[in-house]
Motif scaffolding. Structure first.
Motif, PDB file in Angstrom:
ATOM      1  N   ASP A  48       0.838  -1.210   0.000  1.00  0.00           N
ATOM      2  CA  ASP A  48       0.000   0.000   0.000  1.00  0.00           C
ATOM      3  C   ASP A  48       0.872   1.258   0.000  1.00  0.00           C
ATOM      4  O   ASP A  48       0.614   2.221  -0.735  1.00  0.00           O
ATOM      5  CB  ASP A  48      -0.928   0.014   1.221  1.00  0.00           C
ATOM      6  N   VAL A  49       1.909   1.240   0.835  1.00  0.00           N
ATOM      7  CA  VAL A  49       2.827   2.389   0.920  1.00  0.00           C
ATOM      8  C   VAL A  49       3.534   2.589  -0.418  1.00  0.00           C
ATOM      9  O   VAL A  49       3.630   3.709  -0.933  1.00  0.00           O
ATOM     10  CB  VAL A  49       3.836   2.185   2.074  1.00  0.00           C
ATOM     11  N   LYS A  50       4.008   1.493  -1.004  1.00  0.00           N
ATOM     12  CA  LYS A  50       4.712   1.587  -2.286  1.00  0.00           C
ATOM     13  C   LYS A  50       3.768   2.124  -3.365  1.00  0.00           C
ATOM     14  O   LYS A  50       4.175   2.952  -4.198  1.00  0.00           O
ATOM     15  CB  LYS A  50       5.268   0.218  -2.689  1.00  0.00           C
ATOM     16  N   VAL A  52       1.218   4.171  -3.000  1.00  0.00           N
ATOM     17  CA  VAL A  52       1.012   5.613  -2.795  1.00  0.00           C
ATOM     18  C   VAL A  52       2.231   6.408  -3.271  1.00  0.00           C
ATOM     19  O   VAL A  52       2.102   7.443  -3.929  1.00  0.00           O
ATOM     20  CB  VAL A  52       0.712   5.920  -1.309  1.00  0.00           C
ATOM     21  N   CYS A 306       2.163   7.632   4.825  1.00  0.00           N
ATOM     22  CA  CYS A 306       2.824   6.343   4.593  1.00  0.00           C
ATOM     23  C   CYS A 306       3.721   6.057   5.796  1.00  0.00           C
ATOM     24  O   CYS A 306       4.621   6.842   6.106  1.00  0.00           O
ATOM     25  CB  CYS A 306       3.675   6.409   3.329  1.00  0.00           C
ATOM     26  N   ALA A 311       6.049  -0.384   7.045  1.00  0.00           N
ATOM     27  CA  ALA A 311       6.193  -1.013   5.717  1.00  0.00           C
ATOM     28  C   ALA A 311       7.518  -1.762   5.617  1.00  0.00           C
ATOM     29  O   ALA A 311       7.589  -2.859   5.043  1.00  0.00           O
ATOM     30  CB  ALA A 311       6.107   0.053   4.632  1.00  0.00           C
TER      31      ALA A 311
END
Length: 422
Positions: A48-50, A52, A306, A311
């Motif tokens: 999810d972080v990647k 964004v 983020c 992560a």
């Protein structure tokens, strides 16, 4: 309405004291965590972080207009897009490559040797407050061609700028203080910028003053914003990463012994430090349209944070992620300081940290110099380790004892370093 978990808050004192134990719970139970007090969503899963950080159209840096621009005194690199971003980023990157980088490595050596020399005969140092913080400011001032005698004043102003950018919520009084620091820093920089326009040298400010974008020289406001951008980006993570590197190596004596025996392992130890305890823990973005993560809708216009620390410890991205292991096969040391890094400590994609190569040179150079000097390095008696910071995080101090260097090989090494670099 977003779901709110009443049992837990990222803004709580418990989380601030020790966030790492909460990360697995967040990823598993609340991967899209909403904090009503700041009306923001916190994402903790690696994918999810990647997503964004790499989808620049769906998740923009618009939030920085409020979070950074007032104290940067103009738009920062991460806010820019298209040809303007490409051109200005190239100008800054050029200031950290080739011959410029070789000159900077010499400056790193010189500053480190001078600042550390008084502690060698004592056999005791606080690696954060005695050395790391002044060192990070000294080196950055050197790169910019600013007077190092002003380092404490510049550091104080930068403290206010950094507080503004990294605070989740500011009181009106603190906000005024931060803006005042930014105003004074700008007033300090503008005469220097004007002087460098008339008489450019080899420093980064001169390069910014003489560079052109679309045939037009950058305005004083543009240059000021980029200089403050470089100051914050270069100073803020450097002392934290250095101290965290030594902490993890002291906590893992077998890995410390391996790095001492084989200094080529140092880049892997630094990369693993960045993965395991990234100095920048939160990166904000703004959702441009409704987005779905783990079945939860993040509405258009929302601020998304983020969570880099969470992560970087996602078991879907790294094996045994809560272990510090410089030999881990899923680290990819060679690309750990590029936009292709597996860890997300420098962000990723278009707005990946512009100073990553400089940060690597800085930490590698200093660590390689200190490791042979810090013989039998250990925590000082009575030292209690504590980390601070929600947005950027690092040790409040790191008090170390080591074998004092009065004469002999160690002192010769230190003298030689000073000699070579002076």
């Amino acid at each position: 309405m977003p779901m709110v978990d009443p049992r837990f808050s990222i803004l709580s004192a418990d989380f601030a004291a020790a966030p790492y134990p909460y990360f697995a719970r967040l990823r598993e139970q609340s991967p899209v965590h909403y904090e009503p007090a700041v009306d923001s969503y916190f994402l903790s899963r690696y994918q999810d972080v990647k997503r964004v950080l790499t989808d620049h159209e769906a998740f923009t840096t618009e939030t920085l207009q409020v979070r950074a621009e007032p104290v940067m005194r103009g738009p920062v690199l991460a806010q820019l897009t298209g040809p303007e971003h490409t051109a200005k980023r190239k100008i800054v990157v050029r200031g950290f490559t080739g011959q410029a980088m070789q000159d900077q490595i010499r400056a790193i050596h010189t500053n480190a040797a001078e600042l550390f020399a008084p502690f060698l005969p004592q056999g005791r140092v606080d690696l954060v407050n005695d050395f790391g913080k002044p060192f990070a400011v000294h080196v950055t001032l050197d790169v910019l061609g600013l007077d190092k005698k002003d380092w404490q004043q510049v550091a104080a102003w930068l403290g206010g700028v950094g507080e503004f950018i990294t605070s989740i919520a500011l009181t009106p009084e603190r906000r005024r203080h931060c803006l005042d620091c930014a105003g004074q820093l700008e007033a300090y920089l503008v005469p220097v910028i004007e002087q460098r326009r008339r008489h450019p040298g080899g420093d980064l400010i001169s390069k910014l003053c003489t560079a052109e974008f679309d045939g037009i020289a950058m305005s004083n406001r543009d240059v000021t914003a980029l200089v403050i951008n470089v100051l914050v980006a270069a100073v803020e993570p450097a002392d934290k990463t250095l101290a965290l590197l030594f902490k993890h190596l002291i906590d893992h004596p077998e890995q410390l012994a391996q790095v001492r025996r084989d200094p080529t392992l140092l880049p892997a130890a630094i990369a693993e430090t960045l993965r395991y305890t990234p100095p920048v823990q939160l990166i904000p973005r703004q959702a441009e349209q409704d987005a779905v993560f783990a079945g939860t809708i993040v509405p258009a216009g929302a601020t998304v944070f983020c969570m880099i620390g969470a992560a970087n410890r996602d078991p879907d991205a790294f094996t045994a992620p809560d272990s510090f292991d410089l030999h881990r096969p899923d680290l990819g040391t060679a690309r750990s300081f590029t936009a292709a890094a597996q860890h997300l400590a420098f962000g990723t994609g278009l707005h990946q940290c512009v100073g990553a190569a400089f940060a690597r040179a800085e930490i590698e150079t200093v660590a390689a110099m200190l490791l042979p000097l810090l013989d039998q390095v250990r925590y000082s008696p009575g030292f209690h380790y504590r980390e601070t910071g929600l947005y950027t995080r690092g040790p409040a101090s790191l008090c170390l004892d080591f074998t004092p260097v009065h004469e002999g090989p160690g002192m010769a090494d230190a003298a030689a370093v000073r000699e070579v670099c002076s």
